[in-house]
Design an enzyme around this catalytic site. Structure first.
Site, short mmCIF file in Angstrom:
data_model
loop_
_atom_site.label_atom_id
_atom_site.label_comp_id
_atom_site.label_asym_id
_atom_site.label_seq_id
_atom_site.Cartn_x
_atom_site.Cartn_y
_atom_site.Cartn_z
N PHE A 50 0.96 -1.23 0.04
CA PHE A 50 -0.03 -0.15 0.02
C PHE A 50 0.76 1.31 -0.02
CE2 PHE A 50 0.91 -0.06 4.40
CZ PHE A 50 1.06 1.02 4.76
N LYS A 84 -1.24 -7.04 -9.66
CA LYS A 84 -2.25 -7.02 -8.42
C LYS A 84 -2.07 -5.90 -7.42
CE LYS A 84 -2.91 -8.43 -4.60
NZ LYS A 84 -3.69 -7.12 -3.60
N GLU A 91 -4.86 -3.73 -2.29
CA GLU A 91 -6.46 -3.57 -2.05
C GLU A 91 -6.73 -2.32 -1.20
OE1 GLU A 91 -4.46 -5.96 -0.89
OE2 GLU A 91 -4.90 -6.26 1.31
N LYS A 92 -5.82 -1.74 -0.78
CA LYS A 92 -5.84 -0.38 0.15
C LYS A 92 -5.85 0.64 -0.83
CE LYS A 92 -4.41 -2.53 4.53
NZ LYS A 92 -3.69 -3.58 4.22
N SER A 125 5.15 -6.99 3.15
CA SER A 125 5.70 -7.71 4.37
C SER A 125 6.33 -8.85 4.28
CB SER A 125 4.46 -7.66 5.35
OG SER A 125 3.53 -8.67 4.80
N CYS A 142 9.54 2.05 3.32
CA CYS A 142 10.31 0.76 3.70
C CYS A 142 11.97 1.20 3.84
CB CYS A 142 10.44 -0.37 2.69
SG CYS A 142 11.04 0.12 1.03
N GLU A 173 9.01 -4.37 13.04
CA GLU A 173 8.83 -3.06 12.05
C GLU A 173 7.60 -2.45 12.36
OE1 GLU A 173 7.91 -3.91 7.72
OE2 GLU A 173 8.96 -2.31 7.18
P1 NAD Z 1 1.44 -6.65 2.92
O1 NAD Z 1 2.20 -7.70 2.91
O2 NAD Z 1 0.42 -6.57 3.90
O3 NAD Z 1 0.71 -6.69 1.59
C1 NAD Z 1 1.58 -6.60 0.16
C2 NAD Z 1 0.46 -7.54 -0.68
O4 NAD Z 1 0.64 -8.71 -0.29
C3 NAD Z 1 -0.71 -6.78 -1.02
O5 NAD Z 1 -1.09 -6.93 -2.25
C4 NAD Z 1 -1.81 -8.05 -0.07
O6 NAD Z 1 -2.81 -8.25 -0.82
C5 NAD Z 1 -0.84 -9.28 -0.17
N1 NAD Z 1 -0.73 -10.09 0.97
C6 NAD Z 1 -0.94 -9.67 2.26
N2 NAD Z 1 -0.95 -10.66 2.97
C7 NAD Z 1 -0.96 -11.85 2.23
C8 NAD Z 1 -0.84 -13.04 2.70
N3 NAD Z 1 -1.08 -13.73 3.81
N4 NAD Z 1 -0.84 -13.86 1.46
C9 NAD Z 1 -1.01 -13.60 0.43
N5 NAD Z 1 -0.97 -12.36 -0.04
C10 NAD Z 1 -0.89 -11.23 0.94
O7 NAD Z 1 2.29 -5.15 3.01
P2 NAD Z 1 1.86 -3.82 2.94
O8 NAD Z 1 1.20 -3.64 4.61
O9 NAD Z 1 0.77 -3.53 2.03
O10 NAD Z 1 3.00 -3.00 3.00
C11 NAD Z 1 4.01 -2.50 4.03
C12 NAD Z 1 5.14 -3.51 4.01
O11 NAD Z 1 5.98 -3.65 2.72
C13 NAD Z 1 6.18 -3.33 5.00
O12 NAD Z 1 6.74 -4.41 5.65
C14 NAD Z 1 7.28 -2.54 4.12
O13 NAD Z 1 8.53 -2.59 4.66
C15 NAD Z 1 7.32 -3.31 3.14
N6 NAD Z 1 7.63 -2.68 1.82
C16 NAD Z 1 8.93 -3.10 1.53
C17 NAD Z 1 9.39 -2.44 0.24
C18 NAD Z 1 10.89 -2.86 -0.22
O14 NAD Z 1 11.51 -2.44 -1.27
N7 NAD Z 1 11.68 -3.62 0.78
C19 NAD Z 1 8.90 -1.29 -0.26
C20 NAD Z 1 7.62 -1.10 0.06
C21 NAD Z 1 7.16 -1.62 1.36
#
Ligand code: NAD
Length: 516
Positions: free
Chosen positions: A167, A191, A194-195, A244, A299, A400
């Site tokens: 998101f 994809k 969703e937020k 994440s 991140c 985090e």
């Molecule tokens: P998230 O993992 O909750 O969601 C990311 C994507 O994964 C979404 O599209 C979501 O629908 C999907 N998803 C979530 N849980 C899932 C599951 N259990 N099974 C399958 N799919 C699932 O992450 P977020 O809250 O949207 O983003 C924040 C996180 O992203 C933080 O940890 C941040 O550090 C990380 N991030 C990392 C970078 C990087 O380049 N390292 C960049 C941006 C964000």
């Protein structure tokens, strides 16, 4: 900004809903999903439902992959110069629409408008870089590896690739993915989070206006089920994920088990080491900006500072500067911090602050009950928060936080500070603030983080390099964008050719051929 801007939609029904529902993009058409299930997209500053996201059905998902699969043969055979020209036009259209994109991001995600511009701009730079794909995708050639024989390698696209987004950067991260993938000749299923899916749809519309043929880029929506469908689908060859660790490691394991390439960028705990000789004013400004910018939801946010040789004076100054930041809706031109993404995120951040305070950290600035301007009382606001005397065993340090919370630690020497950072499981980024070249060089050599800043708080590389998180912040071996990104979206074919006068004949040899 509302979804009804999608002028290319063949099917208008998604526009008539109130709130509007974000469409799928399948084979060049924006179409409302047949799914009865939707998720609300909530403006984090007001709690207003601005959009709904369908849980794309399995039939629709299969149709998106099939569209991408059918578009592939002709797209991969489209000259690279033509594919580059689509990107050249695309970057121009992004520039022209940057204000609309930024407003959409602020409405769905909450960050300030200025920060939302940065979100789009850092993605735009990847599109600009993709305009040089002819050079980036070049193969290699060695003449006369044996008598009359030459060998050359070609970087070919993989086929259908997929991207799963977080998101926090609704424009930049989709733009890390599909522009590189499609300019290499792949087709794509995206994809979005969703937020905040709106920016992805707007970008897709612009990409098609720029000339991307139908089926080359498709968009589907949902959460775990659609992600699992992407991991399992036999026609998808590669998956790019950012988000994440829980989701990222699951996707890495599941998609790799099906033989796919995966690049998975995950969570972080980025440290700054501040040496006693650092420039005071510049360092304080950098810490405040990188700790609290985007409400800590980057991140590459600097979420922990390790002060070498005493922290008292630094901390007092930090509190003063952090207090001066304006926390309000991202649409306010004076806003420094917008809200965090959701009520749940706010509760989680509050809980981690409380656990730090209860376990021995000093709460020297508490942003939990920040007053916000009228009209935004229901927003998910948290003011800048600073916890001092933090130790590595505290939950607030191990997790985090992903909010506007800066943790302060102390070390007696640079050596000790580096050890603290290196013991942390994450390895996304780390920065040092110092005027000593020797200290900077020791830090650069010994620090275990993929992206290193020397007097730079957020060292996110430009697209001619790659985004190089390491340790638990990354799984896979080919990073996003830059040379690594092109390598991720291409496979190598190596050709050995023989052209010589064969009229004299050389007989049959059954031995393994060797260079002659
Ligand atoms: P998230 O993992 O909750 O969601 C990311 C994507 O994964 C979404 O599209 C979501 O629908 C999907 N998803 C979530 N849980 C899932 C599951 N259990 N099974 C399958 N799919 C699932 O992450 P977020 O809250 O949207 O983003 C924040 C996180 O992203 C933080 O940890 C941040 O550090 C990380 N991030 C990392 C970078 C990087 O380049 N390292 C960049 C941006 C964000």
């Amino acid at each position: 900004l509302r979804i009804n801007q999608y002028s290319t939609a063949a099917e208008p029904s998604f526009k008539q809903r109130n709130p509007p529902r974000v469409p799928n993009l399948i084979e060049g058409s924006f179409v409302d999903s047949k799914s009865l299930a939707s998720i609300d997209v909530i403006n984090p500053a007001t709690q207003e439902v601005v959009l709904q996201v369908p849980l794309t059905t399995n039939v629709e998902f299969k149709a998106s992959v099939s569209a991408a699969k059918h578009a592939f043969p002709s797209w991969r055979n489209t000259p690279v110069t033509t594919r580059q020209r689509v990107m050249l036009k695309f970057q121009e259209l992004i520039r022209r629409n940057i204000d609309k994109l930024a407003m959409n991001i602020t409405t769905e995600q909450g960050k300030t408008l200025k920060d939302a511009h940065g979100d789009v701009f850092r993605g735009l730079e990847v599109v600009e870089h993709a305009c040089g794909m002819g050079t980036l995708q070049m193969g290699e050639y060695v003449s006369n590896v044996s008598n009359g024989i030459d060998t050359y390698s070609i970087r070919e696209p993989l086929g259908v690739c997929a991207g799963i987004c977080p998101f926090n950067f609704p424009a930049m991260i989709p733009l890390w993915m599909f522009p590189i993938a499609v300019t290499c000749g792949n087709t794509f299923v995206l994809k979005p989070s969703e937020k905040d899916p709106g920016a992805s749809l707007m970008l897709a519309e612009l990409a098609m206006e720029a000339g991307l043929p139908k089926g080359v880029l498709n968009i589907v929506h949902g959460t775990n089920d659609i992600v699992n469908a992407i991991c399992d689908d036999d026609d998808i060859r590669a998956v790019s994920f950012v988000g994440s660790n829980t989701a990222g490691m699951h996707i890495y394991a599941r998609a790799s088990a099906k033989g796919k390439r995966v690049q998975s960028n995950m969570g972080a705990k980025n440290h700054a080491i501040v040496m006693p000789d650092a420039n005071v004013d510049a360092t304080l400004n950098a810490l405040v900006a990188a700790g609290f910018g985007a409400a800590g939801q980057r991140c590459m946010a600097l979420s922990t500072v390790v002060f070498v040789g005493g922290s008292n004076s630094w901390e007092q100054e930090l509190v003063g500067r952090a207090k001066a930041l304006k926390v309000t809706a991202g649409t306010d031109p004076d806003a420094d911090l917008g809200p965090v993404i959701s009520k749940q995120a706010k509760e989680r951040i509050h809980r981690l602050i409380q656990s730090g305070a209860e376990n021995g950290a000093r709460l020297i600035l508490d942003g939990r009950n920040i007053k916000v301007v009228a009209g935004y009382e229901h927003g998910n606001f948290i003011g800048p928060t600073i916890l001092s005397d933090v130790s590595a065993d505290m939950e607030c340090y191990k997790e985090e936080i992903f909010g506007p919370v800066l943790l302060c630690m102390e070390a007696d020497s640079l050596e000790e500070a580096i050890n603290i950072v290196n013991r942390n499981k994450y390895g996304n980024g780390a920065s040092i603030f110092t005027t000593s070249g020797a200290a900077a060089r020791k830090f650069q050599t010994e620090i275990e983080a993929g992206q290193v800043g020397i007097n730079v708080p957020i060292p996110v590389p430009l697209p001619f390099f790659s985004f190089t998180g390491s340790k638990s912040s990354f799984a896979g071996d080919l990073n996003f964008y830059g040379k690594a990104g092109v390598n991720f979206y291409t496979q190598i074919k190596t050709v050995t050719q023989q052209w010589k006068d064969l009229s004299t004949g050389s007989g049959v040899s059954l031995a393994m051929p060797t260079s002659q």
